[in-house]
Design a protein around this motif. Structure first.
Motif, PDB file in Angstrom:
ATOM      1  N   LEU A  24       0.840  -1.195   0.000  1.00 17.02           N
ATOM      2  CA  LEU A  24       0.000   0.000   0.000  1.00 17.02           C
ATOM      3  C   LEU A  24       0.879   1.251   0.000  1.00 17.02           C
ATOM      4  O   LEU A  24       1.999   1.243   0.535  1.00 17.02           O
ATOM      5  CB  LEU A  24      -0.900   0.008   1.246  1.00 17.02           C
ATOM      6  CG  LEU A  24      -1.946  -1.102   1.322  1.00 17.02           C
ATOM      7  CD1 LEU A  24      -2.640  -1.083   2.686  1.00 17.02           C
ATOM      8  CD2 LEU A  24      -2.980  -0.964   0.200  1.00 17.02           C
ATOM      9  N   LEU A  25       0.325   2.322  -0.563  1.00 13.33           N
ATOM     10  CA  LEU A  25       1.099   3.569  -0.625  1.00 13.33           C
ATOM     11  C   LEU A  25       1.513   4.032   0.770  1.00 13.33           C
ATOM     12  O   LEU A  25       2.641   4.493   0.966  1.00 13.33           O
ATOM     13  CB  LEU A  25       0.267   4.655  -1.337  1.00 13.33           C
ATOM     14  CG  LEU A  25       0.948   6.010  -1.498  1.00 13.33           C
ATOM     15  CD1 LEU A  25       2.249   5.898  -2.277  1.00 13.33           C
ATOM     16  CD2 LEU A  25      -0.006   6.994  -2.189  1.00 13.33           C
ATOM     17  N   ILE A  26       0.642   3.901   1.759  1.00 17.01           N
ATOM     18  CA  ILE A  26       1.000   4.345   3.113  1.00 17.01           C
ATOM     19  C   ILE A  26       2.194   3.545   3.648  1.00 17.01           C
ATOM     20  O   ILE A  26       3.092   4.106   4.281  1.00 17.01           O
ATOM     21  CB  ILE A  26      -0.210   4.243   4.098  1.00 17.01           C
ATOM     22  CG1 ILE A  26       0.145   4.776   5.486  1.00 17.01           C
ATOM     23  CG2 ILE A  26      -0.748   2.828   4.220  1.00 17.01           C
ATOM     24  CD1 ILE A  26       0.403   6.212   5.585  1.00 17.01           C
ATOM     25  N   HIS A  27       2.252   2.264   3.362  1.00 16.01           N
ATOM     26  CA  HIS A  27       3.387   1.462   3.821  1.00 16.01           C
ATOM     27  C   HIS A  27       4.652   1.823   3.048  1.00 16.01           C
ATOM     28  O   HIS A  27       5.756   1.848   3.605  1.00 16.01           O
ATOM     29  CB  HIS A  27       3.062  -0.032   3.684  1.00 16.01           C
ATOM     30  CG  HIS A  27       1.965  -0.470   4.602  1.00 16.01           C
ATOM     31  ND1 HIS A  27       1.053  -1.446   4.263  1.00 16.01           N
ATOM     32  CD2 HIS A  27       1.601  -0.040   5.840  1.00 16.01           C
ATOM     33  CE1 HIS A  27       0.195  -1.601   5.269  1.00 16.01           C
ATOM     34  NE2 HIS A  27       0.501  -0.762   6.225  1.00 16.01           N
ATOM     35  N   PHE A  28       4.494   2.103   1.770  1.00 15.22           N
ATOM     36  CA  PHE A  28       5.632   2.529   0.954  1.00 15.22           C
ATOM     37  C   PHE A  28       6.224   3.824   1.519  1.00 15.22           C
ATOM     38  O   PHE A  28       7.435   3.951   1.692  1.00 15.22           O
ATOM     39  CB  PHE A  28       5.167   2.716  -0.493  1.00 15.22           C
ATOM     40  CG  PHE A  28       6.214   3.288  -1.393  1.00 15.22           C
ATOM     41  CD1 PHE A  28       7.288   2.520  -1.810  1.00 15.22           C
ATOM     42  CD2 PHE A  28       6.130   4.606  -1.831  1.00 15.22           C
ATOM     43  CE1 PHE A  28       8.265   3.053  -2.646  1.00 15.22           C
ATOM     44  CE2 PHE A  28       7.094   5.146  -2.672  1.00 15.22           C
ATOM     45  CZ  PHE A  28       8.164   4.365  -3.074  1.00 15.22           C
ATOM     46  N   LEU A  29       5.354   4.794   1.803  1.00 12.37           N
ATOM     47  CA  LEU A  29       5.834   6.083   2.312  1.00 12.37           C
ATOM     48  C   LEU A  29       6.519   5.907   3.669  1.00 12.37           C
ATOM     49  O   LEU A  29       7.611   6.431   3.901  1.00 12.37           O
ATOM     50  CB  LEU A  29       4.669   7.068   2.450  1.00 12.37           C
ATOM     51  CG  LEU A  29       4.023   7.530   1.142  1.00 12.37           C
ATOM     52  CD1 LEU A  29       2.745   8.324   1.419  1.00 12.37           C
ATOM     53  CD2 LEU A  29       4.994   8.381   0.316  1.00 12.37           C
ATOM     54  N   ARG A  30       5.884   5.153   4.550  1.00 13.85           N
ATOM     55  CA  ARG A  30       6.393   5.041   5.913  1.00 13.85           C
ATOM     56  C   ARG A  30       7.602   4.112   6.018  1.00 13.85           C
ATOM     57  O   ARG A  30       8.549   4.415   6.737  1.00 13.85           O
ATOM     58  CB  ARG A  30       5.280   4.543   6.851  1.00 13.85           C
ATOM     59  CG  ARG A  30       4.187   5.593   7.097  1.00 13.85           C
ATOM     60  CD  ARG A  30       3.091   5.019   7.976  1.00 13.85           C
ATOM     61  NE  ARG A  30       3.624   4.551   9.242  1.00 13.85           N
ATOM     62  CZ  ARG A  30       3.826   5.325  10.307  1.00 13.85           C
ATOM     63  NH1 ARG A  30       3.503   6.594  10.263  1.00 13.85           N
ATOM     64  NH2 ARG A  30       4.320   4.815  11.416  1.00 13.85           N
ATOM     65  N   VAL A  59      -5.680  12.087  -1.260  1.00 12.72           N
ATOM     66  CA  VAL A  59      -5.940  10.649  -1.332  1.00 12.72           C
ATOM     67  C   VAL A  59      -5.646  10.019   0.028  1.00 12.72           C
ATOM     68  O   VAL A  59      -4.773  10.489   0.774  1.00 12.72           O
ATOM     69  CB  VAL A  59      -5.102   9.935  -2.420  1.00 12.72           C
ATOM     70  CG1 VAL A  59      -5.413  10.469  -3.804  1.00 12.72           C
ATOM     71  CG2 VAL A  59      -3.622  10.021  -2.129  1.00 12.72           C
ATOM     72  N   LYS A  60      -6.389   8.981   0.305  1.00 12.61           N
ATOM     73  CA  LYS A  60      -6.127   8.200   1.507  1.00 12.61           C
ATOM     74  C   LYS A  60      -5.154   7.098   1.098  1.00 12.61           C
ATOM     75  O   LYS A  60      -5.515   6.193   0.336  1.00 12.61           O
ATOM     76  CB  LYS A  60      -7.440   7.668   2.072  1.00 12.61           C
ATOM     77  CG  LYS A  60      -8.295   8.820   2.608  1.00 12.61           C
ATOM     78  CD  LYS A  60      -9.630   8.381   3.151  1.00 12.61           C
ATOM     79  CE  LYS A  60     -10.349   9.588   3.754  1.00 12.61           C
ATOM     80  NZ  LYS A  60     -11.711   9.268   4.195  1.00 12.61           N
ATOM     81  N   SER A  61      -3.944   7.225   1.576  1.00 14.85           N
ATOM     82  CA  SER A  61      -2.879   6.394   1.034  1.00 14.85           C
ATOM     83  C   SER A  61      -2.953   4.942   1.497  1.00 14.85           C
ATOM     84  O   SER A  61      -2.163   4.109   1.054  1.00 14.85           O
ATOM     85  CB  SER A  61      -1.505   6.990   1.349  1.00 14.85           C
ATOM     86  OG  SER A  61      -1.327   7.145   2.738  1.00 14.85           O
ATOM     87  N   CYS A  62      -3.921   4.624   2.366  1.00 18.08           N
ATOM     88  CA  CYS A  62      -4.144   3.220   2.715  1.00 18.08           C
ATOM     89  C   CYS A  62      -5.039   2.546   1.683  1.00 18.08           C
ATOM     90  O   CYS A  62      -5.278   1.338   1.773  1.00 18.08           O
ATOM     91  CB  CYS A  62      -4.781   3.089   4.097  1.00 18.08           C
ATOM     92  SG  CYS A  62      -6.503   3.625   4.175  1.00 18.08           S
TER      93      CYS A  62
END
Ligand code: FES
Ligand code: FES
Length: 163
Positions: A24-30, A59-62
């Motif tokens: 997920l994008l949120i995991h990629f960012l973090r 956007v909701k990155s999750c």
């Protein structure tokens, strides 16, 4: 697991990384980029803690896979302050108007407010409330968040008039 190389611009910097399709994008960012500002609340598109700006939209990155961000331009809370550390008017507004308590919702709230003010530089309180309706805060009761966004809107308008 097969990985795919993606390239995107995050806070003005081009980044290239190999990611799994399921990331997920949120995991990629973090995790891949160590940008921990966007938070994980629900991972089900409800809370907005993970909100970032992507290609001029909130956007909701999750809710997005990192591979879907190929070629995208992304801004996170880490990209809001000036290089010299000067806070963005929204960050200043949240500080001055006490728009946060625990702060968990704040990065997502600020990124959502940033896009709201891009789309509507002088929103009414109702428009602010509508604009942040997808971002939940368990602490503040929202009153001071609305004040903080109104504060930033005023500051940004003054800044724009001076330019
Ligand atoms: S963590 Fe993405 S909306 Fe809650
Ligand atoms: S300040 Fe705690 S959730 Fe918003």
């Amino acid at each position: 697991m097969v990985k795919k190389l993606i390239s995107l611009i995050v806070n003005g910097e081009t980044v290239e990384r190999a990611v799994e399709d399921r990331t997920l994008l949120i995991h990629f960012l973090r995790e891949d980029l160590a940008l921990k500002g966007a938070h994980i609340g629900c991972e089900t598109t409800h809370c907005g803690a993970c909100t970032v700006d992507m290609n001029g939209r909130s956007v909701k990155s999750c809710t997005i896979f990192a591979v879907q961000a190929e070629g995208a331009r992304i801004r996170t809370i880490e990209g809001m302050a000036e290089a010299d550390g000067t806070l963005h008017p929204l960050q200043e507004g949240f500080r001055q108007e006490h728009g946060l308590q625990c702060g968990y919702c704040t990065p997502g709230m600020i990124m959502r407010a940033h896009r709201l003010l891009q789309e509507n530089p002088n929103p009414s309180d109702d428009e602010i409330r509508m604009g942040i309706a997808g971002n939940l805060c368990r602490c503040t009761g929202y009153q001071n968040i609305v004040k903080a966004i109104r504060h930033a809107a005023g500051k940004l308008q003054v800044r724009e008039a001076a330019e």
